[in-house]
Structures are given as C-alpha cells and as structure tokens.
Design a protein around this motif. Structure first.
Motif, mmCIF file in Angstrom:
data_model
loop_
_atom_site.group_PDB
_atom_site.id
_atom_site.type_symbol
_atom_site.label_atom_id
_atom_site.label_comp_id
_atom_site.label_asym_id
_atom_site.label_seq_id
_atom_site.Cartn_x
_atom_site.Cartn_y
_atom_site.Cartn_z
ATOM 1 N N GLY A 259 0.783 -1.234 0.000
ATOM 2 C CA GLY A 259 0.000 0.000 0.000
ATOM 3 C C GLY A 259 0.808 1.273 0.000
ATOM 4 O O GLY A 259 0.257 2.344 0.241
ATOM 5 N N TRP A 260 2.102 1.205 -0.289
ATOM 6 C CA TRP A 260 2.921 2.411 -0.342
ATOM 7 C C TRP A 260 3.088 2.860 -1.787
ATOM 8 O O TRP A 260 3.173 2.038 -2.698
ATOM 9 C CB TRP A 260 4.297 2.168 0.270
ATOM 10 N N ARG A 261 3.166 4.169 -1.977
ATOM 11 C CA ARG A 261 3.403 4.740 -3.290
ATOM 12 C C ARG A 261 4.519 5.769 -3.190
ATOM 13 O O ARG A 261 4.700 6.412 -2.153
ATOM 14 C CB ARG A 261 2.131 5.399 -3.844
ATOM 15 N N GLU A 292 -4.187 4.577 -0.484
ATOM 16 C CA GLU A 292 -5.607 4.883 -0.322
ATOM 17 C C GLU A 292 -5.922 6.356 -0.554
ATOM 18 O O GLU A 292 -7.066 6.704 -0.828
ATOM 19 C CB GLU A 292 -6.083 4.494 1.076
ATOM 20 N N PHE A 293 -4.930 7.232 -0.451
ATOM 21 C CA PHE A 293 -5.201 8.659 -0.583
ATOM 22 C C PHE A 293 -3.903 9.374 -0.932
ATOM 23 O O PHE A 293 -2.808 8.823 -0.798
ATOM 24 C CB PHE A 293 -5.775 9.228 0.724
ATOM 25 N N ALA A 294 -4.036 10.597 -1.380
ATOM 26 C CA ALA A 294 -2.887 11.438 -1.703
ATOM 27 C C ALA A 294 -2.832 12.575 -0.691
ATOM 28 O O ALA A 294 -3.684 13.460 -0.692
ATOM 29 C CB ALA A 294 -3.000 11.995 -3.121
ATOM 30 N N VAL A 364 0.421 8.149 6.417
ATOM 31 C CA VAL A 364 -0.153 6.851 6.758
ATOM 32 C C VAL A 364 -1.614 6.950 7.171
ATOM 33 O O VAL A 364 -2.289 5.928 7.259
ATOM 34 C CB VAL A 364 0.655 6.174 7.886
ATOM 35 N N ARG A 365 -2.111 8.154 7.431
ATOM 36 C CA ARG A 365 -3.500 8.326 7.864
ATOM 37 C C ARG A 365 -4.189 9.382 7.027
ATOM 38 O O ARG A 365 -3.668 10.492 6.848
ATOM 39 C CB ARG A 365 -3.561 8.708 9.338
ATOM 40 N N ALA A 535 -9.065 -1.345 3.310
ATOM 41 C CA ALA A 535 -10.477 -1.032 3.514
ATOM 42 C C ALA A 535 -10.708 -0.975 5.013
ATOM 43 O O ALA A 535 -10.808 -1.986 5.672
ATOM 44 C CB ALA A 535 -11.379 -2.070 2.874
ATOM 45 N N PRO A 536 -10.734 0.213 5.607
ATOM 46 C CA PRO A 536 -10.756 0.309 7.059
ATOM 47 C C PRO A 536 -12.026 -0.265 7.660
ATOM 48 O O PRO A 536 -13.088 -0.252 7.054
ATOM 49 C CB PRO A 536 -10.660 1.813 7.310
#
Length: 863
Positions: A259-261, A292-294, A364-365, A535-536
């Motif tokens: 999950g890292w970019r 999951e987000f930028a 991370v959040r 998927a939290p």
C-alpha cells in the motif's frame, strides 16, 4: 615517349593487390558454406568447455567469416557443477564464439576470444551451506589465470557476454520466483590478477502480477581480484536501482502490495571481501504516501548508511546512518551481530522539525486537516540495548543464592518491573499546532517521550492540553514499532471538541457547530496498527454523529483501529437548519464499542415535546444487506398541535404538514440520511382523534420515507397502516391500511353524528400529493371498504339520516375517494330480509360535511 620501368612495376603491383583483395573477398563470401566444420565439433566443444570451465553440449556449428571469424553454435548447454544443481547453468539457442586469429595463424591453435549469447537462460544457485555456484566458476578462472602466467599452452579466459537474457535464482533444487529480465551480463579478465563483471536488468517475480515498467532497472559494476579462497577475494561493487515504484517494489520483494506509493532510488558501494566488506548505501525516496489517498505533503527522505558486513555471520558492524531532515538531522548507530543475537542501536535526533512528524502521520492516515501546521523541534537520544543473558544465567548451571532482604524498602523495589532494553528520552520543544480548523493554536511548551515502564519495546508520553474546560484534557500515548495506543480523559468544550475533530480528520463525525452547552466529558481509548488495512473497519467516529449521519460503517477483514469509551453531553442544545427551535439535550451519551457506535441514552426536549432516543451504528455489515443506522424514538404523550407550535413557532402560518414539508423539500435542505427504526408513543393526539400505544416502523430515505408498519389503538380498536412518501415538486403519499373493532359512537362523533352499536371494521388505500390540507384533499384518490354489523344512526340537527340506517343488521359499503370527498358506490344496508342501498358522501373539511341522497330499496328475500 618511353614509359619508365619503375612506373610499370608499380602499376603491376597495384593490379595484383586489387586482384588479391577481390579474391579474398570472394573466398570469404563463397568458400565458408563449402567448408564443413562438423568434423571439428568435438574440438570446438572441448575448447569452449576449457574456456568456461564447465562441461558443454551443442547441437551444430557453422563457420562465419564476416564481420569477424567466429563459430555460430546452435542449442548450447553449459552443465552445472553437480554439487550445486542438476539443471544446466546456461542454455542458449544461438551462441557466437569469436576466434583468436593470431594463435590460429602462428601456431595453428584454436582459441576462443569472445562468447556472445542472446536470449539465454542463466541460473544462479545458492546451496543450503550458503555457497553460490559462481564461486567455483571464479575459482576455475583464477586457477586458469595462474596457470597462464607460467604455461603458454593454457587456454586463456574468453570475454563472456549475454544480451536480452534471463537470470534465474535457485535455492538448491528449488527455483525461486525472483529473476532478472532483459538482462545484459558481461564477464571478462581485465588482467591476470583481476576480473570485471557488468550487469543490467529489470527485476521480476513470476508468482505475482507485476507492472514491470515500475520495478526499476538494476545496474552493477564489479571488480574481483585473485585470492587463495573465495572468502578473501577482494571485491569492489557498485550497484544502483533506479526508477522503482514502491508499490511494485513491495510486491516484488514481499509478494504483496503493502500500500505504499512513491519513487525510490538506491545505491550500494561495496569494498572488501566476503569475510569483511565496507558497505556504503544511499536511499532516496520522493512522494511517499499510502495508496488509499494522496496527502497534502508527501514524505521525501534521503538517507546514507555505511557499515562493515560479514557475509558468513549475516552481521553488520559499526553501522552509521545519517539523514538530513529539514533543518535538523537523524542519526542511527550501532551493531547487528547476526546469528540470532539482539542488535544494539542508538537513534539521535537533533532539531528535527515537528512538521516532519505531522507529514509522516499524514502519509499513513487519511483525513488529517491539510491546513494543520506544527512548529517546534524534536531532539533527544534513544538506545536499544537488551540485557546480556550471560549476566543473568547461573554459573555452571548452578543457581546463585538470592541476596538477603535487608529492608522493607528494598523488598518493595524488588517488585518494580525490570528495566527494559530501551533507554533515553526524546523531547519536543515549543510544540505549536495551528491551522484553519483551530480558532487558536494548541501550545505545548515541552513534550517528553520515554520508554514505557515494564514494556520491552514501547515509548510513552503524557500531556495535559487546555481544551476550554476548567480542567485540562489528559492525553496518554503509547508507541510501538507497529502499533499505537492513545487515551483521552477529561473535559473539553464543545467548540474545542469540534476543532480537534476537524483537525484530526473527523469533521464529519460531529456536527459540533450546531451544539452548544457545557463541556463534554470524554473517556476514550484507541489502539491499532500504524498502517490501516486498505479497507478500514470503521470510518473513524464518522458514523456516530447524531446530527449529520453518513453511511453506516462496514467491517472488513484486516487490522485497523479499535476505539472504545464514552462521550457524555449534559445540558447541551442542538440547533439544526431544518428545525425552528433548538433541541435541548438533558443527557446524551455516545458509547463506542466493538459492536459499533451507539447513542444511548438521549433524553431530549423540544419545546413542550419530551422524549428519549437511541441511535446505533453497526460495525459489521453482511454483503448485500442494509447497513442503515438503527434508531428508536419514545414519547409519553404526544400532541400534534404542541409539536406544530414547537417545530414551526406559534406565529408560523400554514399547517404543520405543509410548512414542515416545505422546509424538507429538495433544494431547501440536503438529502436526509438513510435511517431505519421504530417510533413509539403512549398516545398521539391528532385534534379530535387520539391514537394509543402507537408503534411505527419507519425507514427514512434520501428522497422520502417508507412506513413499513404503523399500529395503534384507535377509538377502542386497532388500526394498521403501510405506505410511502416520495419527494418531488410536491410530496406524493401512498397509504393503505385496515381497522377493526373501532367504537361506533366515537367514529360517529368524528363526523358530527350519533352512531351506536357494534364495532366498525374496514380497509382502504389512498394516494394524495401536496403541501397544504387543501392540496391534499383535492388530490386524494383511492377507495374505502366499510363493514358494520348491528348498528344504528339516529337523527341529528345537522344531518338528515335515511330511515333505513336507524337500525340495521349489517351495512357493507364500497366508497370512492376523489374530488375532495368520499362518495358511496356499491353498498347494502340489511335489516332482516329487507335490503336497501343509499347514496351518501363526506366532503373533506374542518369539520367534514356528511350528506345523504335517495334510498333505493332492494328486492326482499329470506336469508
């Protein structure tokens, strides 16, 4: 004129040279196909085998003269040393072996100068003892180089090269999924004492799906010198790995996308031997964030490490990693002994900006306020040094006697937890958090992070934050390598609570700008991994809002946050846009549990209307099932007139229904959230009608509502209603229901008439639309069925009643609802053997108007 003899001689020489050149070219073009080299196949095989130091097999050989003399070999197989594997070390369909011309010309000796393969398959094998198959290859090359120095008959080592090939890695007989694709490999002897190797390729993994364009390119340049054994071979390596994407890199190394970019570049420089090598590495990454987000500020880092590596022990000695971070620096030093021994490490931070920690948390959040800024500097030192087991082990296996207890104080101290492997402190000086979501900054002059007592690898920090209440809000945080724990206890003002929620990314959790009142009492704890599952489990506290309700949270597999505790409100008020007056919350408690979120109890008052409520959000939803929050509303006695005055104000024109629906119509307020629940009331007063023990199952939808069931006591009987409301230009209602055991006298009084006799039953359905009572009456369309046994309707001053209704055994009637009235259609009034039909209508109004027409006698008959 006589031609000079020297000129004629030069002309003849030029002609002969030209003819010789033409003859040579023709020979190079036409002679090789007629030369059979198959009879030299064994000799060529022996020469190549002696050159590479491995048994060789080949299918066929052809001679090629241009552009340089060489053999074109088909289906070349280089066998492996049986000590490593039974599979060939190299296989190539086509190989070009270039010939050294001088040894062939002067000594008639066949030597290979270069072996070139294309699209070959090369196996690198590592045994269980940790030895690689190329070690024996280097030993053979070293022995050949040594013999070449004193033996002119020794076969010199050729230049080896492979292009667009595949390099496979094996662990014994098992072929690992790792490989290099499109690899270019070269190996040659620079001098009798030195060899060179060059490699370029794209890493790949065969057991997972990879986007090879994002795995990067690996390049390696190396030098090796001759030594008595491989452990002491001097090595110099330069390796770099560029254009790698973190997501594909994690799939390549770990088999899963973690999950890292971001983009990664790595460099390794090695000097020394396999026994002890000095290694210098540099790792640079840019745009690091979660998939999951930028985040607003992705993380960049640039770290340089150097250490001495011992291959046989898998140990690192004299580790020193240094990285500039903003205006400060981070340094990691220590040793990692290997062979299962515990490492000893020290981390030093020198004026690292607190903003870096906030940006890392954002990486991370998701949801943390992008405008949030952190001022301050992080400095300190933390060491990890586990106790030496040898110091605590009994000598020679004999336990040492325990020291005598000299005092009570010493005995008490003996029960204290032993010191852990962590020591030191990290201080955050001048921490100041500010942002658009905070009306005033959060200022913490000093925060100290230190080892957690009794826990081997954990840090703890405790701070008191002024949160707008008389007493501060106490925050306790525990940090481990992979997880965290945070506890919040104390009081906080509602305004400050809203700001903190927005800053932490929970702005959708509480619509706190609509709340006012005394501080809330908080007792919350949260724990979980640093990295959520993709998927939290829970959308934070978002699903817990009593005001603006998001979709219900969905529980999925994987590790995520676990939150528990309570938030209690006392004496608060809530003022949403769609209500005329605020709601007084005498008591409201949010309970956060593993099963979900639940507001229970909520004791409220809305003007003269008082009641209690619960609102629950499940933590787990079954696929395909509804996940709408569940609610209950309980009222004692509910008066529609009082509710109208409370909701709309005493001077508001119109009716409760018309004004309320105008406020709730699309375009005036946002869509309602989806809710499912039950409304209960001891009594509901609707003007002259009172319903008792009402219980309704009501599903609120974004564009309307569904009345799944409504059951209540009405005039001594029961009524059941089902229906729906669809919003549009005008709200559209569809209702159907039935009633039975309704008291005839009460029903007659509703119509302004004198009814008596047995209870009345009936059913019906109606469709109507509009905002006002006039629109509703004019648009009403439907049907009604009435069944009344043993009844009587007596004369009244306002209505002239047909004589047949003065006393009857049974009256059944079907009526049509249209044009603002209820009109009797087919009906039958029976008394004994006599049957009759009447004409009647009820015009909607306040009060309704009843009128009768002519009586039509039916043919008499016996029952």
């Amino acid at each position: 004129m006589t031609e000079h003899p020297h000129g004629r001689r030069r002309s003849r020489v030029s002609v002969w040279l030209a003819l010789s050149a033409v003859a040579i070219i023709l020979a190079l073009l036409f002679v090789p196909p007629f030369i059979s080299v198959q009879r030299y196949k064994n000799r060529i095989t022996q020469v190549i085998s002696a050159s590479v130091g491995r048994p060789v097999r080949l299918s066929s050989v052809e001679l090629r003269i241009l552009p340089r003399p060489s053999f074109v070999i088909t289906d070349l197989v280089v066998e492996e040393d049986p000590a490593y594997s039974a599979e060939p070390v190299l296989h190539a369909n086509t190989v070009t072996a270039s010939i050294r011309l001088l040894p062939l010309w002067w000594r008639a000796r066949l030597e290979i100068s270069r072996i070139s393969v294309d699209e070959a398959s090369l196996n690198l094998v590592r045994t269980s003892a940790g030895r690689w198959n190329f070690e024996s290859f280097f030993r053979t090359a070293a022995a050949r180089a040594q013999s070449t120095g004193g033996n002119s008959q020794a076969v010199p080592f050729p230049y080896l090269e492979a292009t667009d090939s595949r390099v496979n890695i094996k662990d014994g007989v098992e072929k690992l999924p790792f490989s290099l694709l499109g690899a270019d490999v070269s190996f040659w002897q620079e001098s009798p004492e030195e060899w060179r190797v060059r490699l370029k390729g794209q890493p790949a993994r065969t057991d997972v799906s990879l986007d090879l364009g994002d795995t990067g390119i690996v390049r390696m340049e190396g030098r090796l010198r001759r030594a008595p054994d491989m452990r002491h071979v001097p090595i110099h390596l330069d390796v770099d790995w560029r254009e790698a994407q973190l997501g594909q890199l994690s799939r390549l190394v770990l088999g899963n996308d973690e999950g890292w970019r971001g983009d990664l570049t790595g460099e390794i420089h090695l000097d020394g031997t396999a026994d002890a090598a000095r290694v210098v590495t540099r790792l640079r990454a840019s745009g690091v964030h979660r998939a999951e987000f930028a985040p607003a500020s992705p993380v960049d880092f640039d770290a340089t490490c150097n250490f001495i590596y011992h291959y046989s022990d898998r140990a690192m000695e004299s580790l020193l990693c240094d990285s500039p971070i903003g205006e400060g620096r981070a340094r990691l030093t220590g040793d990692m002994p290997g062979r299962g021994a515990e490492p000893r490490l020290t981390l030093e931070l020198d004026r690292v900006p607190a903003q870096v920690a906030l940006d890392t948390l954002r990486a991370v959040r998701n949801g943390i306020d992008p405008s949030l800024q952190a001022a301050g500097a992080i400095s300190g030192k933390m060491s990890y040094a586990p106790a030496n087991p040898a110091n605590s082990a009994p000598a020679n296996g004999v336990a040492l006697p325990a020291p005598p207890v000299k005092s009570r104080a010493k005995s008490a101290r003996s029960h204290a937890p032993p010191p852990g492997p962590l020591s030191g402190t990290i201080n955050i000086a001048g921490l100041r958090l500010s942002g658009d979501s905070l009306s005033k900054p959060i200022v913490l002059p000093k925060v100290t992070v230190e080892p957690a007592p009794g826990e081997p690898v954990a840090l703890v920090a405790t701070v008191a934050v002024a949160a707008g209440a008389p007493a501060p809000l106490n925050i306790t945080a525990r940090f481990a390598l992979t997880s965290y724990q945070v506890g919040l206890r104390g009081a906080v003002s509602l305004a400050r609570l809203g700001e903190l929620a927005r800053a932490a990314g929970l702005s959708h959790a509480f619509d706190l700008e609509r709340l006012d009142g005394p501080p809330a009492a908080i007792d919350l704890s949260a724990n979980g991994p640093w990295l959520r599952s993709q998927a939290p489990i829970v959308e934070d506290l978002a699903a817990a809002s009593p005001v603006r309700l998001p979709p219900a949270p969905v529980l999925v597999g994987g590790a995520s946050d676990h939150i528990s505790g309570t938030i209690a409100l006392h004496g608060a008020t809530w003022k949403p846009d769609f209500l005329a007056n605020p709601v007084e919350l005498a008591n409201a408690v949010l309970r956060v549990e593993e099963s979900g979120f639940r507001w229970d109890p909520v004791v409220f008052a809305y003007g003269p209307v008082r009641g209690s409520a619960t609102l629950a959000f499940p933590a787990e939803c079954v696929a395909g099932a509804s996940c709408a929050p569940q609610y209950t509303l309980d009222f004692g006695s509910l008066d529609a007139a009082a509710l109208q005055a409370a909701m709309l104000g005493a001077r508001k024109p119109g009716t409760l229904l018309s004004s309320l629906l105008e406020r709730l119509s699309p375009g005036s307020t946002p869509d309602w959230p989806e809710l499912e629940g039950t409304v209960r009331a001891g009594s509901l007063v609707l003007g002259p009608v009172t319903m008792n023990n009402l219980s309704a199952s009501l599903a609120i939808q974004t564009k309307g509502a569904e009345i799944r069931s409504l059951d209540a006591g009405l005039f001594g009987g029961r009524i059941h209603v089902e229906g729906s409301l669809i919003s549009g230009d005008k709200p559209d209602y569809k209702l159907k229901g039935r009633f039975d055991q309704v008291n005839a006298a009460d029903l007659g009084r509703l119509l302004g008439m004198n009814w008596s006799g047995s209870p009345v039953a009936g059913s019906g359905e109606v469709e109507l639309a509009g905002f006002t009572d006039r629109d509703l009456a004019a648009s009403a369309k439907g049907s009604l069925h009435l069944d009344w046994r043993h009844g009587s309707i007596s004369e009244s001053s306002d209505v002239e009643t047909p004589p047949v209704l003065s006393r009857f055994d049974r009256w059944t009637a079907d009526a049509e609802i249209a044009n603002g009235a209820i009109t009797l259609k087919q009906n039958q009034v029976q008394r004994g053997a006599h049957k009759a039909a009447i004409e009647a209508s009820v015009t909607f109004g306040d009060p309704p108007k009843v009128s009768f027409g002519e009586q039509q006698n039916a043919r008499a008959g016996r029952q």
